[in-house]
Every structure is written in C-alpha cells, then in structure tokens.
Scaffold this motif. Structure first.
Motif, PDB file in Angstrom:
ATOM      1  N   LEU A 100      81.085 -24.875  83.675  1.00 48.33           N
ATOM      2  CA  LEU A 100      81.206 -23.417  83.622  1.00 48.33           C
ATOM      3  C   LEU A 100      82.668 -22.992  83.683  1.00 48.33           C
ATOM      4  CD1 LEU A 100      79.500 -20.751  83.722  1.00 48.33           C
ATOM      5  CD2 LEU A 100      79.710 -20.885  86.208  1.00 48.33           C
ATOM      6  N   LEU A 101      83.433 -23.624  84.569  1.00 46.16           N
ATOM      7  CA  LEU A 101      84.858 -23.299  84.680  1.00 46.16           C
ATOM      8  C   LEU A 101      85.610 -23.674  83.405  1.00 46.16           C
ATOM      9  CD1 LEU A 101      85.555 -24.489  88.345  1.00 46.16           C
ATOM     10  CD2 LEU A 101      85.109 -22.150  87.553  1.00 46.16           C
ATOM     11  N   PRO A 161      78.622 -14.916  74.706  1.00 45.80           N
ATOM     12  CA  PRO A 161      77.175 -14.970  74.480  1.00 45.80           C
ATOM     13  C   PRO A 161      76.425 -14.319  75.633  1.00 45.80           C
ATOM     14  CG  PRO A 161      78.031 -17.119  75.117  1.00 45.80           C
ATOM     15  CD  PRO A 161      79.221 -16.230  74.898  1.00 45.80           C
ATOM     16  N   ASP A 162      75.191 -13.980  75.362  1.00 42.54           N
ATOM     17  CA  ASP A 162      74.374 -13.312  76.374  1.00 42.54           C
ATOM     18  C   ASP A 162      73.873 -14.339  77.384  1.00 42.54           C
ATOM     19  OD1 ASP A 162      73.028 -11.354  77.696  1.00 42.54           O
ATOM     20  OD2 ASP A 162      71.290 -11.359  76.355  1.00 42.54           O
ATOM     21  N   ASP A 163      74.796 -14.895  78.140  1.00 43.62           N
ATOM     22  CA  ASP A 163      74.523 -15.901  79.158  1.00 43.62           C
ATOM     23  C   ASP A 163      74.817 -15.256  80.507  1.00 43.62           C
ATOM     24  OD1 ASP A 163      74.592 -17.959  81.005  1.00 43.62           O
ATOM     25  OD2 ASP A 163      75.885 -19.263  79.818  1.00 43.62           O
ATOM     26  N   PRO A 164      73.861 -15.239  81.430  1.00 41.09           N
ATOM     27  CA  PRO A 164      74.105 -14.564  82.710  1.00 41.09           C
ATOM     28  C   PRO A 164      75.234 -15.189  83.519  1.00 41.09           C
ATOM     29  CG  PRO A 164      72.044 -15.799  82.764  1.00 41.09           C
ATOM     30  CD  PRO A 164      72.512 -15.801  81.341  1.00 41.09           C
ATOM     31  N   GLY A 220      82.688 -12.550  82.613  1.00 44.29           N
ATOM     32  CA  GLY A 220      82.566 -11.152  82.209  1.00 44.29           C
ATOM     33  C   GLY A 220      81.173 -10.604  82.426  1.00 44.29           C
ATOM     34  N   ILE A 221      80.207 -11.505  82.660  1.00 46.12           N
ATOM     35  CA  ILE A 221      78.831 -11.086  82.940  1.00 46.12           C
ATOM     36  C   ILE A 221      78.457 -11.425  84.380  1.00 46.12           C
ATOM     37  CG2 ILE A 221      76.397 -11.429  82.340  1.00 46.12           C
ATOM     38  CD1 ILE A 221      77.283 -11.977  79.473  1.00 46.12           C
ATOM     39  N   ARG A 222      78.800 -12.634  84.797  1.00 42.13           N
ATOM     40  CA  ARG A 222      78.385 -13.072  86.140  1.00 42.13           C
ATOM     41  C   ARG A 222      79.181 -12.352  87.221  1.00 42.13           C
ATOM     42  NH1 ARG A 222      81.685 -17.714  84.680  1.00 42.13           N
ATOM     43  NH2 ARG A 222      83.294 -18.045  86.273  1.00 42.13           N
ATOM     44  N   ASP A 223      78.574 -12.280  88.406  1.00 44.91           N
ATOM     45  CA  ASP A 223      79.263 -11.675  89.543  1.00 44.91           C
ATOM     46  C   ASP A 223      79.475 -12.693  90.653  1.00 44.91           C
ATOM     47  OD1 ASP A 223      76.703 -11.973  90.451  1.00 44.91           O
ATOM     48  OD2 ASP A 223      76.362  -9.856  90.881  1.00 44.91           O
TER      49      ASP A 223
END
Length: 198
Positions: A124-125, A9-12, A16-19
């Motif tokens: 989150l994990l 999902p488009d979750d920051p 795969g999205i977060r850094d």
C-alpha cells in the motif's frame, strides 16, 4: 501547463480516499504506541532519523505553500521568492523522491521479510509513492513556471496561485501517506531494533 494528476481507482485504501490503515495492519501499533516511541530504547538512530525526515517534508510543504500564497497576494517579492523556491522546492522534491526510492527498493522488502503479515501494508505504501509521483512532477512544472516568470520580470500572481493551490491539495495526501507509513514502519523498526537497516 501540466494536467491534473489522474484520479485514483475506487479503492477504499487508495491514497486520498482512506482515512488511516485498517486494523489488521496496525496491530503492532498497539504494542508500540506513538506516545511511547521516543522513550523506546530502539528510537535513537534510524527511527528518529526517519521521523525527522518526515518532519522536514511537512515543514517544507507548509513553507512553500505559505510563501507561494504571499507571492500571489503581493506580500512577498517574486524576486525574493524565486531563489527560495528553487532552493527549498528543489530540496523538497528531490529528497522526497529519493526517500521513496530507498523505501521501495530497500527498506520495504527488508521489513516485509521481517513481518510478512504486513506485506499488504508495505504494498500500500509503495502504491502511495506511485500515486504521489505525478504530483511531484506537477509541482516541479509549477515551480519552474513561476521561477521563469520571475526571472523575466513577468506577472507572477497566476503562477504563484497555481503552485499554492497544488501544494495545498498535495499536502494532505502527503501527510496521510507519511502518517500511515509511520504507523506501519516505526513499530516494526522498534520491534526489530532497526532491523539492520542503519
């Protein structure tokens, strides 16, 4: 052939999205920075074991990718790679899955009780583990296809290439998860001296 694992999902904060983790979840990392982990009295035991497991997952991921690429390019005999893939690939997938299961069902709930302000991070994990599950299934299918082709004396360049491509895509997702997990979990373990988890 397996389909591409579904997009997140488009979750920051999605894998795969977060850094990295947001600052609110890394406050303990400032008190227990990575550079001092090995010197901490609480390092030996669970913390060292946990980090060693993560190191093994990273090493196996790299080894399998390298050997799949070599097989694709003709630099490694498929008959030699197939048993290594069965052994090391099976170890990688089974151990990683087991590691995630014990974290989700035992470690994370205990750590959340100790540091309730980090509950969002442990959630989150846990979500990362669910995001990685389709990849583990896909890698198992790719590996089995290559092993079957090698056993039948068929062409292995294409199955090896597909496995290598998926491993290369999976590796940064796994590393992001492992790094963030270390940044969240290790300071808690050091603060609570293993939290009775050993």
């Amino acid at each position: 052939m397996p389909s591409q694992p579904s997009a997140e999902p488009d979750d920051p904060l999605a894998l795969g999205i977060r850094d990295g983790l947001p600052e609110a979840l890394t406050a303990l990392l400032e008190v227990y920075p990575r550079a001092r982990w090995a010197q901490d009295p609480g390092f030996a035991g669970l913390v060292q074991f946990w980090l060693d497991r993560h190191g093994m997952f990273r090493k196996l991921s790299g080894l399998l990718t390298q050997e799949a690429r070599a097989t694709e390019a003709g630099g490694m005999d498929p008959a030699a790679f197939a048993p290594r893939l069965s052994r090391f690939g099976g170890m990688f997938l089974q151990e990683l899955h087991g590691h995630h299961m014990i974290e989700d069902h035992h470690y994370f709930p205990v750590l959340t009780r100790l540091e309730s302000k980090l509950e969002r991070g442990f959630g989150l994990l846990d979500a990362d583990h669910h995001a990685l599950d389709p990849w583990l299934a896909r890698l198992a299918e790719r590996a089995n296809a290559l092993i079957a082709a090698a056993g039948q004396g068929g062409a292995t360049a294409d199955p090896a290439g597909r496995l290598a491509e998926d491993l290369a895509t999976f590796a940064p997702l796994l590393d992001r998860h492992l790094t963030d997990e270390e940044d969240l979990v290790v300071p808690v373990l050091l603060r609570h001296r293993g939290a009775g988890l050993t």
